[in-house]
Enzyme design. Structure first.
Site, mmCIF file in Angstrom:
data_model
loop_
_atom_site.group_PDB
_atom_site.id
_atom_site.type_symbol
_atom_site.label_atom_id
_atom_site.label_comp_id
_atom_site.label_asym_id
_atom_site.label_seq_id
_atom_site.Cartn_x
_atom_site.Cartn_y
_atom_site.Cartn_z
ATOM 1 N N GLY A 19 0.788 -1.234 0.000
ATOM 2 C CA GLY A 19 0.000 0.000 0.000
ATOM 3 C C GLY A 19 0.816 1.278 0.000
ATOM 4 N N SER A 20 2.015 1.267 -0.601
ATOM 5 C CA SER A 20 2.818 2.506 -0.589
ATOM 6 C C SER A 20 2.158 3.598 -1.429
ATOM 7 C CB SER A 20 4.259 2.240 -1.033
ATOM 8 O OG SER A 20 4.341 2.122 -2.431
ATOM 9 N N ASN A 21 1.519 3.228 -2.541
ATOM 10 C CA ASN A 21 0.796 4.239 -3.322
ATOM 11 C C ASN A 21 -0.472 4.692 -2.594
ATOM 12 O OD1 ASN A 21 1.984 5.089 -5.934
ATOM 13 N ND2 ASN A 21 2.112 2.892 -6.297
ATOM 14 N N MET A 37 -4.277 -7.058 -7.047
ATOM 15 C CA MET A 37 -3.892 -8.225 -7.839
ATOM 16 C C MET A 37 -5.076 -9.049 -8.360
ATOM 17 S SD MET A 37 -0.809 -7.500 -7.829
ATOM 18 C CE MET A 37 0.020 -8.836 -8.678
ATOM 19 N N LEU A 97 -10.593 -6.854 -12.798
ATOM 20 C CA LEU A 97 -12.004 -6.489 -12.723
ATOM 21 C C LEU A 97 -12.733 -6.938 -13.993
ATOM 22 C CD1 LEU A 97 -11.459 -2.853 -11.386
ATOM 23 C CD2 LEU A 97 -12.175 -4.835 -10.034
ATOM 24 N N ASN A 111 -5.287 3.180 -12.898
ATOM 25 C CA ASN A 111 -4.304 2.237 -12.358
ATOM 26 C C ASN A 111 -2.904 2.791 -12.591
ATOM 27 O OD1 ASN A 111 -3.286 -0.302 -11.354
ATOM 28 N ND2 ASN A 111 -2.826 -0.877 -13.449
ATOM 29 N N HIS A 164 1.023 1.514 -13.266
ATOM 30 C CA HIS A 164 1.767 0.322 -13.695
ATOM 31 C C HIS A 164 3.255 0.660 -13.814
ATOM 32 C CE1 HIS A 164 2.351 -3.577 -15.537
ATOM 33 N NE2 HIS A 164 3.110 -2.980 -16.445
ATOM 34 N N ASP A 194 -3.839 -3.723 -18.604
ATOM 35 C CA ASP A 194 -2.875 -2.619 -18.771
ATOM 36 C C ASP A 194 -2.925 -1.987 -20.166
ATOM 37 O OD1 ASP A 194 -1.938 -3.040 -16.154
ATOM 38 O OD2 ASP A 194 -0.497 -4.535 -16.822
#
Length: 194
Positions: free
Chosen positions: A20-22, A95, A98, A112, A114, A150
């Site tokens: 969860g750093s972002n 991870m 959807l 998102n 990436h 992506d």
């Protein structure tokens, strides 16, 4: 989907699976004076995700989804998003993929981050693959989420030089610093265009 016009603070949900750093980075940005967003909800498919401690610390509502049944899991998530009046979803190391139906419900409102210069190196093990191919540059990309992995429209990118002595760990750490600068900028950009 709630209309976004005239809203001073956009309600954001962050989806995580790990450290969860972002997520913490977006929380810190949400407290800045001129911030236009508030993080109201964190969703995780992993009850042991380290990032969940930030939800507790900052009193952000959290929901753990077990994903044993995909249809029911997404139904639960959508119900939680509706209850919390969420307008934008930020994926941050989530991870799970959807479904098309879920993405349709939040069309143009799911983003998102990436760790590569998309469209190159979609998917996992990005840094290893970049180094194996002797690339001179890598980087990070914030993009809209669509039904292909992506592959959504790019919002912002940052190019990062690769050094001769780089390992995937060194490269990952250096790119992560840029992710922390890029993600809030991208979120701000899309909010200002709403």
């Amino acid at each position: 989907m709630p209309k976004l016009t005239g809203i001073k603070n956009i309600n954001v949900a962050v989806f995580i699976s790990g450290t969860g750093s972002n997520f913490i980075n977006l929380i810190e940005h949400s407290f800045k004076k001129k911030s236009k967003f508030k993080i109201k909800l964190v969703i995780s498919n992993n009850p042991k995700a380290k990032g969940l401690k930030y939800a507790k610390k900052y009193k952000i509502k959290k929901k753990i989804i077990n994903y044993k049944n995909l249809k029911n899991s997404e139904k639960d998530i959508l119900s939680e998003l509706d209850k919390t009046n969420i307008q934008i979803i930020c994926l941050a190391g989530f991870m799970k993929i959807l479904t098309v139906n879920f993405i349709k419900r939040f069309k143009g409102k799911i983003i998102n981050i990436h760790p590569s210069l998309l469209p190159k190196y979609k998917g996992l093990n990005t840094h290893e693959r970049v180094l194996d191919n002797n690339e001179n540059y890598s980087g990070c990309t914030v993009h809209y989420v669509n039904s292909k992995l992506d592959a959504g429209k790019i919002i912002l990118q940052k190019k990062v030089k690769i050094f001769k002595n780089d390992s995937s760990e060194k490269l990952s750490k250096r790119i992560l610093k840029h992710e922390h600068l890029l993600y809030p900028r991208a979120l701000k950009k899309i909010i200002s265009s709403l």
